[in-house]
Scaffold this active site. Structure first.
Site, PDB file in Angstrom:
ATOM      1  N   HIS A  35       0.709  -1.104  -0.006  1.00  0.00           N
ATOM      2  CA  HIS A  35       0.025  -0.016  -0.156  1.00  0.00           C
ATOM      3  C   HIS A  35       0.821   1.512  -0.001  1.00  0.00           C
ATOM      4  O   HIS A  35       0.303   2.440  -0.333  1.00  0.00           O
ATOM      5  CB  HIS A  35      -0.970  -0.014   1.080  1.00  0.00           C
ATOM      6  CG  HIS A  35      -0.325   0.322   2.454  1.00  0.00           C
ATOM      7  ND1 HIS A  35      -0.114  -0.702   3.439  1.00  0.00           N
ATOM      8  CD2 HIS A  35      -0.070   1.356   3.080  1.00  0.00           C
ATOM      9  CE1 HIS A  35       0.456  -0.247   4.569  1.00  0.00           C
ATOM     10  NE2 HIS A  35       0.428   0.984   4.325  1.00  0.00           N
ATOM     11  N   ASP A  66      -0.121  -7.760   1.730  1.00  0.00           N
ATOM     12  CA  ASP A  66       0.259  -6.295   1.457  1.00  0.00           C
ATOM     13  C   ASP A  66       1.900  -5.964   1.751  1.00  0.00           C
ATOM     14  O   ASP A  66       2.514  -5.196   2.341  1.00  0.00           O
ATOM     15  CB  ASP A  66      -0.488  -5.485   2.846  1.00  0.00           C
ATOM     16  CG  ASP A  66      -0.167  -4.087   2.794  1.00  0.00           C
ATOM     17  OD1 ASP A  66       0.073  -3.602   1.519  1.00  0.00           O
ATOM     18  OD2 ASP A  66      -0.323  -3.146   3.630  1.00  0.00           O
ATOM     19  N   GLY A 138       3.594   6.779   8.339  1.00  0.00           N
ATOM     20  CA  GLY A 138       4.978   6.718   7.929  1.00  0.00           C
ATOM     21  C   GLY A 138       5.856   5.610   8.263  1.00  0.00           C
ATOM     22  O   GLY A 138       7.242   5.472   7.583  1.00  0.00           O
ATOM     23  N   ASN A 139       5.422   4.952   9.129  1.00  0.00           N
ATOM     24  CA  ASN A 139       6.144   3.743   9.635  1.00  0.00           C
ATOM     25  C   ASN A 139       5.843   2.468   8.698  1.00  0.00           C
ATOM     26  O   ASN A 139       6.677   1.632   8.710  1.00  0.00           O
ATOM     27  CB  ASN A 139       5.798   3.302  11.018  1.00  0.00           C
ATOM     28  CG  ASN A 139       6.501   3.731  11.973  1.00  0.00           C
ATOM     29  OD1 ASN A 139       5.725   4.806  12.836  1.00  0.00           O
ATOM     30  ND2 ASN A 139       7.657   3.402  12.035  1.00  0.00           N
ATOM     31  N   SER A 140       4.771   2.717   7.946  1.00  0.00           N
ATOM     32  CA  SER A 140       4.344   1.455   7.077  1.00  0.00           C
ATOM     33  C   SER A 140       5.759   0.845   6.250  1.00  0.00           C
ATOM     34  O   SER A 140       6.250   1.681   5.396  1.00  0.00           O
ATOM     35  CB  SER A 140       3.262   1.701   6.034  1.00  0.00           C
ATOM     36  OG  SER A 140       2.112   1.577   6.596  1.00  0.00           O
ATOM     37  N   GLY A 196     -10.219 -25.674  -3.365  1.00  0.00           N
ATOM     38  CA  GLY A 196     -11.470 -25.242  -3.886  1.00  0.00           C
ATOM     39  C   GLY A 196     -12.621 -25.541  -3.079  1.00  0.00           C
ATOM     40  O   GLY A 196     -13.507 -25.645  -3.452  1.00  0.00           O
ATOM     41  N   VAL A 197     -12.222 -25.655  -1.720  1.00  0.00           N
ATOM     42  CA  VAL A 197     -13.244 -25.805  -0.600  1.00  0.00           C
ATOM     43  C   VAL A 197     -13.625 -24.332   0.005  1.00  0.00           C
ATOM     44  O   VAL A 197     -12.516 -23.543   0.077  1.00  0.00           O
ATOM     45  CB  VAL A 197     -12.986 -26.825   0.364  1.00  0.00           C
ATOM     46  CG1 VAL A 197     -12.831 -28.117  -0.364  1.00  0.00           C
ATOM     47  CG2 VAL A 197     -11.971 -26.555   1.097  1.00  0.00           C
TER      48      VAL A 197
END
Length: 407
Positions: A35, A66, A138-140, A196-197
């Site tokens: 992000h 992310d 800003g820490n992301s 596919g479950v």
């Protein structure tokens, strides 16, 4: 909860955002949050203690966790951070969060690991380390490190009722980050396995339900994707998966993690209960996006015949996951993902999120079925679509949209 797509500076031509990252390879590879860089037309990186700005390119991104990998060319070997073992972290361990909160470079805050394997905050594949170390906008993408200076997490999110720190922050564990990083470096994308479950954790692990089904533990299957590996192997809704490759399945994570980490194309052994009898089957693991996309990856060839694209509809087979998300458990049909402006579909009232279940009283369960139904229509012929639509105020509606096939 807030992610840190922070501090937009509106100008006549650009919007800017700020984030942090971790150099993990001396050749200039950097790990950060997706992000932080999502939608960016230009990414600039400034290293701690270096006044130069380096233009970075995106090597790969993974929306599910992310995470993103960037590459810069600094014309020298870079100092790298050592990635630690996040599984070895204990609740109560001291940790440091490093980043550039509010643009303040190389800021270090201290706290402890408040919880491990924290789910229900982000996406399905996000199980966080929770910390009370101050994490702010800003820490992301910056590191969460242990007292040995090893990176045990990538700071990703906070829970707050304002826009800043209120004592609850989340970092994606380093072991998860390493797996994603390796896939992005090698393949440019992350491919996760699936059989596919589908299921809902709370209902599918209800002890009363499990007892009635004769299982001491397990996950009750709520849906099986048509044509999926599970379907081909004979698994059905109501079966209780108890083991994957001999490993007990007591929670949703036990099942999902075993399957998603299995090599695509490999076989896994699924043990399950049906009618109070123990059964087993071998199931092939296939790419998750292919299993649950229906025909989302199918490309329509240009044609003079009627088709969803010609009508202005972008659509895909409704997967069991999407049906569940829309509150239409067990429903089959075709999900409208986009309606082209000025098209026939827009004229008669289609909207994104609609689920087409009939065309002129004939059921359509798949994208190919819709394509065939529209191809049989003649120019000028009347056509009626039966559509299911979730309305915010009135719930699930059945809507009939009609018009004459355009010339």
């Amino acid at each position: 909860w807030n992610r840190f797509f922070d501090f937009p500076e509106s100008g006549p031509t650009a919007e800017r955002s700020l984030g942090s990252g971790v150099v993990v390879d001396k050749k200039g590879y950097i790990l950060t949050n997706n992000h932080v860089v999502d939608g960016a037309t230009k990414i600039q990186v400034q290293l701690n203690g270096d006044t130069a700005h380096y233009t970075a390119k995106v090597v790969g991104t993974d929306e599910e966790t992310d995470l993103a990998v960037l590459k810069i060319d600094a014309n020298r070997d870079l100092s790298v951070a050592k990635l630690g073992n996040s599984d070895g972290v204990k609740v109560g361990d001291w940790v440091l969060a490093i980043g550039s909160p509010f643009g303040l470079k190389a800021t270090v805050t201290a706290g402890i690991v408040s919880a491990k394997d924290r789910g229900g905050v982000g996406g399905q594949f996000q199980h966080f380390l929770e910390t009370d170390a101050a994490i702010n906008p800003g820490n992301s993408g910056g590191p969460l490190v242990d007292m040995a200076g090893q990176v045990i997490g990538i700071n990703t999110a906070i829970v707050t009722q304002s826009t800043g720190y209120q004592g609850v922050g989340f970092a994606l564990p380093s072991n998860t980050a390493v797996n994603v990083y390796n896939d992005l470096i090698e393949h440019g994308k992350v491919t996760r396995g699936s059989i596919g479950v589908s299921f809902q954790e709370e209902q599918s692990t209800n002890p009363i339900v499990l007892k009635q089904l004769g299982a001491p533990y397990g996950i009750v299957i709520e849906g099986v994707e048509p044509g999926s590996p599970a379907s081909r192997a004979g698994l059905k809704p109501g079966d209780v998966i108890t083991e994957v490759d001999g490993n007990p399945v007591r929670t949703g994570n036990d099942l999902v993690d075993r399957i998603t980490h299995a090599k695509v194309g490999s076989m896994v052994r699924i043990n399950y209960m049906r009618d109070r009898k123990e059964m087993g089957t071998n199931v092939m693991v296939e790419p998750r996006d292919r299993v649950f996309s229906g025909t989302a990856n199918e490309k329509e060839e240009p044609s003079d015949e009627n088709s969803p694209a010609k009508f202005g509809l972008h659509a895909e087979t409704l997967s069991s996951e999407r049906a569940q998300h829309l509150g239409m458990q067990g429903q089959r049909g075709v999900l409208v993902s986009e309606v082209e402006p000025g098209s026939f579909a827009e004229d008669i009232g289609f909207a994104a999120g609609d689920v087409i279940v009939e065309v002129n009283h004939n059921s359509v369960d798949t994208f190919n079925g819709l394509h065939r139904a529209l191809a049989d229509l003649r120019k000028g012929q009347e056509v009626v679509f039966k559509v299911l639509r979730q309305d915010e105020n009135r719930g699930l509606l059945t809507v009939f949209l009609a018009g004459k096939v355009p010339a």
